[in-house]
Structures are given as C-alpha cells and as structure tokens.
Design an enzyme around this catalytic site. Structure first.
Site, mmCIF file in Angstrom:
data_model
loop_
_atom_site.group_PDB
_atom_site.id
_atom_site.type_symbol
_atom_site.label_atom_id
_atom_site.label_comp_id
_atom_site.label_asym_id
_atom_site.label_seq_id
_atom_site.Cartn_x
_atom_site.Cartn_y
_atom_site.Cartn_z
ATOM 1 N N THR A 1 4.524 24.412 65.766
ATOM 2 C CA THR A 1 5.885 24.322 65.242
ATOM 3 C C THR A 1 5.902 24.648 63.759
ATOM 4 O O THR A 1 5.076 24.140 62.991
ATOM 5 C CB THR A 1 6.429 22.895 65.474
ATOM 6 N N SER B 1 -0.878 31.731 49.560
ATOM 7 C CA SER B 1 -0.667 30.290 49.633
ATOM 8 C C SER B 1 0.482 29.883 48.718
ATOM 9 O O SER B 1 0.545 30.332 47.567
ATOM 10 C CB SER B 1 -1.940 29.554 49.203
ATOM 11 N N CYS C 1 -12.963 23.336 44.615
ATOM 12 C CA CYS C 1 -13.479 23.153 45.968
ATOM 13 C C CYS C 1 -14.948 22.769 45.972
ATOM 14 O O CYS C 1 -15.452 22.226 46.933
ATOM 15 C CB CYS C 1 -13.299 24.439 46.772
ATOM 16 N N HIS D 1 1.171 26.951 47.351
ATOM 17 C CA HIS D 1 0.949 25.979 46.261
ATOM 18 C C HIS D 1 0.274 26.563 45.024
ATOM 19 O O HIS D 1 0.136 25.883 44.015
ATOM 20 C CB HIS D 1 0.198 24.737 46.772
ATOM 21 N N ASN E 1 -10.452 33.279 41.816
ATOM 22 C CA ASN E 1 -9.848 31.993 41.445
ATOM 23 C C ASN E 1 -10.545 31.313 40.268
ATOM 24 O O ASN E 1 -9.972 30.435 39.646
ATOM 25 C CB ASN E 1 -9.818 31.055 42.656
ATOM 26 N N ALA F 1 -3.898 29.363 52.561
ATOM 27 C CA ALA F 1 -4.775 30.538 52.487
ATOM 28 C C ALA F 1 -6.106 30.316 53.194
ATOM 29 O O ALA F 1 -6.708 31.270 53.684
ATOM 30 C CB ALA F 1 -4.999 30.926 51.032
ATOM 31 N N THR F 2 -6.574 29.080 53.268
ATOM 32 C CA THR F 2 -7.822 28.831 53.993
ATOM 33 C C THR F 2 -7.652 29.259 55.445
ATOM 34 O O THR F 2 -8.492 29.966 56.012
ATOM 35 C CB THR F 2 -8.200 27.336 53.922
ATOM 36 N N GLN G 1 -4.526 34.080 44.534
ATOM 37 C CA GLN G 1 -4.339 33.884 43.093
ATOM 38 C C GLN G 1 -3.413 34.935 42.485
ATOM 39 O O GLN G 1 -2.916 34.751 41.378
ATOM 40 C CB GLN G 1 -5.698 33.947 42.374
HETATM 41 C C1 LIG Z 1 -6.645 28.156 46.620
HETATM 42 C C2 LIG Z 1 -7.321 29.323 47.250
HETATM 43 C C3 LIG Z 1 -7.595 29.350 48.622
HETATM 44 C C4 LIG Z 1 -7.260 28.202 49.522
HETATM 45 O O1 LIG Z 1 -5.891 28.101 49.681
HETATM 46 P P1 LIG Z 1 -5.248 26.811 50.422
HETATM 47 O O2 LIG Z 1 -3.828 27.206 50.622
HETATM 48 O O3 LIG Z 1 -5.422 25.687 49.475
HETATM 49 O O4 LIG Z 1 -5.982 26.633 51.702
HETATM 50 C C5 LIG Z 1 -8.187 30.485 49.136
HETATM 51 N N1 LIG Z 1 -8.505 31.518 48.357
HETATM 52 C C6 LIG Z 1 -8.269 31.532 47.037
HETATM 53 C C7 LIG Z 1 -8.640 32.721 46.225
HETATM 54 C C8 LIG Z 1 -7.673 30.433 46.438
HETATM 55 O O5 LIG Z 1 -7.455 30.436 45.127
#
Ligand SMILES: *Cc1c(COP(=O)(O)O)cnc(C)c1O
Length: 383
Positions: A239, A198, A325, A200, A150, A70-71, A178
């Site tokens: 890739t 994201s 973070c 994870h 988050n 997500a970053t 989230q």
């Molecule tokens: C965790 C998170 C991110 C970052 O996601 P990554 O996949 O770890 O880079 C960005 N925005 C929100 C709201 C998040 O909770």
C-alpha cells in the site's frame, strides 16, 4: 544546535509538512482502492506527486516507482536487473566508493554467482570513463555508478557513462540520492536507465523514495524484490505511503525552483568556511573535487587531528566523520580510503553539509567553534 549534516538527512520543509498533513486524517483513502472518492482522491494526489518528481528529473510520470527510500531502490535496481537479465550475462560494474546499499547488494550477488567489478576512483573520487569501458565484457549486464557521493560530494561523469552504456546496450543504474533536488538532472540527456532517489535528503520525509525505471528505448525490466498486490507496475507491491509520497512530490517541486539560488548560497558558505579555517588553523586538505562537487558538501581533513577526537570536542554543532551508516564502526571511511591519500587522511576527515535553512551567521559560528576545537585537540596532542 547548528545542524551541518545535511548529507545525512534534511529537516522536513514546513511547506512539505503542510502539504502532507491532510493525507493522514482527511484524505486517508488507499490509493489502490479507486472504487470510491477517498481512494480516488488519494490516487490523484499520488499522481500529482509522480508528476512533480518526474518533472524534476526529466522523466515521464509512469517511469517513477515509489519505494521506502533509496536503500530499497538500490536493492530493486541491482537484484531486479540481476534476476531479469541473468540469461544475458552475470557481470556487473560498480565503484569502490558506492553507498553500502549498492556495495552490500553487490556482495550478496557475488555469493549468488555474479561477477562484480569494483572500479577504483582517482584522487578526487571520480571513476574514469576509460576504466568503465575497459571493464565491460560480453557478460556485462549492468553498470551502477552513483551520481554524487554522499561523503565527499564528488559528481561522477554520468553523461559520459550513459553514452557508453547506451552504445553497448548495457543497463545504467545511478544512485542519485545526494544529487536529486540539488543539481539539475535529466535522465534522457544522460541515458540513465534506473535511478535511485530518497525524499529525506531533499527536505521531504524519511521512509519514502523512488526508483526511475526507463519505459521506452530501451524498456528496462526489473524483477520485484517484494511480492504482493502488484502495486507500482508489479515492481513494488505494498500500500502506497500517500502522505509520504505527497511530501516527496512537494519537496521535488520546491527543489526544482530553489536549487539554482541554493547552489550560489552554498558555494559562498564553503568559501567563507574555508577562509576562516585556513586563516586560523593553517592548511587543511579538501577531500573530493572542487569543481565536480555537490554545492552543499564540504569534506576536509585537518592534518594531525583524529576526526573522532575533534567531534567529541564539538559542542552544539552536528557534523559527521565519515558516513553515518558506518559511524558505529571504527573503520576509516571506505570512500576517503579509496582516494589513496593514506590512512591518516581518512582518520582525520570531517563532512560538513550546508542546508536550505543554514544562515551565514551559523557558518561563521561553526567555523569558529571548529577552529577552537582543533586548537584544543592540538594542545592535548602536544602534552
Ligand atoms: C542516504 C543515501 C542512501 C540511503 O537512502 P535511504 O532513503 O535512507 O534508504 C543511499 N544512497 C545514498 C548515496 C545516500 O546518500
């Protein structure tokens, strides 16, 4: 260890891992090399995953761009729109409680001559639709407001914002990291143009994510941030992480089927936890909204308790004080601070995130251990 930090990351679901494994050693083709079977098979698996993710959010397959998380998706959305639409204007609207991936991208854009409005939120962490409307100028090209926060789990009035931005012809990006896989989302009903995700945060692997990019009415264009072989419609070269993408897709499929029951489960955990805490240590403040909230998130401030000293007292429980973070800094959370309840409330906030594998027994034990720790910190403070 009782893991209650699922807003920071989630474990990979075993079913997700099982789906991924063959794509490391057996189906290892490059999804872009479709002149032969290995590449073709990898490409097919990527397209299955694309469909699984599209279905979860009500999008079309070709609207899903795979990224490293997500970053990166937030960076592509902000820098990509800023570059493509610079001729239409230089004004972007966001909020003070966004994730750093959005806020820091906005700060960088300011240094490049963009004009950014950081909207205040109310005491529950919600931006008001009137504030968004009032902030719009003839130069506004993008509104970026997160779907769910988050730290405090507050869900934004996404549908209302989308209706407004669509009416005004402004692009709407939402960081839904989230929310995806936890609450029902439909990008068409909410007029979302760009959406970050994201894997994870929803029981998929780390290092893979997605960006929804609307293809029709309107066709949204974003300039790339990474250049190369032109993968992912030229928006994200590189890739493809085939095992990761397969995991993301499987996680999306599981979440689509599980989210309804999980919500009921999580709400019962929150109630149980709060009942125990309030009966043993008295009043606590809930940060965020009780109604417009992610079911798996609880954020509370315990009066008179520094959350850092509380967490030091906690053995065997993983919870968070503020967002992971920024947890290396001693600054209070920018999100809790933005709620306007004062510095003490921010310094005493703890975030608890229920997960798919959390049990009632773990919730009870965690509540009891946290109450013990609060009482120890209170005793130390009295000395
Ligand atoms: C965790 C998170 C991110 C970052 O996601 P990554 O996949 O770890 O880079 C960005 N925005 C929100 C709201 C998040 O909770």
């Amino acid at each position: 260890m009782i893991y209650l930090d699922h807003n920071s990351t989630t474990p990979v679901d075993k079913r997700v891992l099982d789906a991924m494994l063959p794509f490391f050693t057996e189906v290892y083709g490059n999804a872009a090399s479709i002149d032969h079977d290995p590449g073709h098979d990898a490409n097919k698996a990527v397209n299955v995953a694309r469909n699984q993710i599209a279905r979860l959010i009500g999008a079309k397959d070709e609207e899903i761009i795979f990224t490293s998380g997500a970053t990166e998706s937030d960076n592509i959305a902000l820098f990509g729109v800023a570059e493509k639409y610079a001729n239409s204007g230089n004004h972007i609207i966001t909020s003070k409680t966004e994730h750093k991936a959005v806020l820091d991208s906005c700060h960088k854009l300011e240094s490049k001559g963009f004009d950014i409005t950081y909207l205040d939120v109310d005491s529950f962490g919600r931006v008001s639709i009137d504030a968004v409307r009032d902030a719009i100028t003839s130069k506004t090209i993008l509104v970026s407001i997160m779907y769910a926060n988050n730290e405090i789990g507050t869900i934004a009035p996404v549908r209302e914002i989308g209706a407004l931005t669509r009416e005004r012809g402004i692009i709407f990006h939402t960081d839904a990291t989230q929310a995806v896989g936890h609450v029902p989302i439909n990008v068409d009903e909410c007029n979302i143009d760009l959406m970050s995700m994201s894997a994870h945060k929803m029981y998929g692997p780390k290092g893979v994510g997605g960006l929804f990019v609307r293809r029709r009415i309107p066709r949204v264009r974003v300039a790339p941030v990474i250049y190369g072989g032109g993968h992912e419609k030229g928006i994200r070269s590189g890739t493809l992480n085939v095992p990761g993408i397969v995991g993301f897709g499987t996680a999306a499929e599981i979440a689509r089927n599980a989210m309804h029951d999980e919500k009921t489960q999580y709400l019962s955990y929150s109630k149980l936890f709060l009942d125990v805490i309030q009966s043993r240590v008295g009043e606590v403040f809930i940060n965020g909204s009780m109604t417009e909230r992610l079911p798996n998130n609880l954020n509370i401030s315990v009066p008179g308790i520094e959350s850092k000293s509380l967490v030091v007292q906690l053995k065997g429980i993983a919870i968070s004080t503020g967002s992971a973070c920024t947890s290396s800094s001693v600054e209070p959370s920018h999100v809790i601070t933005a709620l306007g309840h004062g510095a003490e409330r921010a310094h005493s906030a703890i975030r608890i995130g229920w997960g798919r594998f959390t049990t009632t027994d773990e919730v009870e034990r965690a509540a009891s251990i946290i109450c013990d720790a609060i009482q120890r910190v209170r005793a130390l403070n009295l000395r």
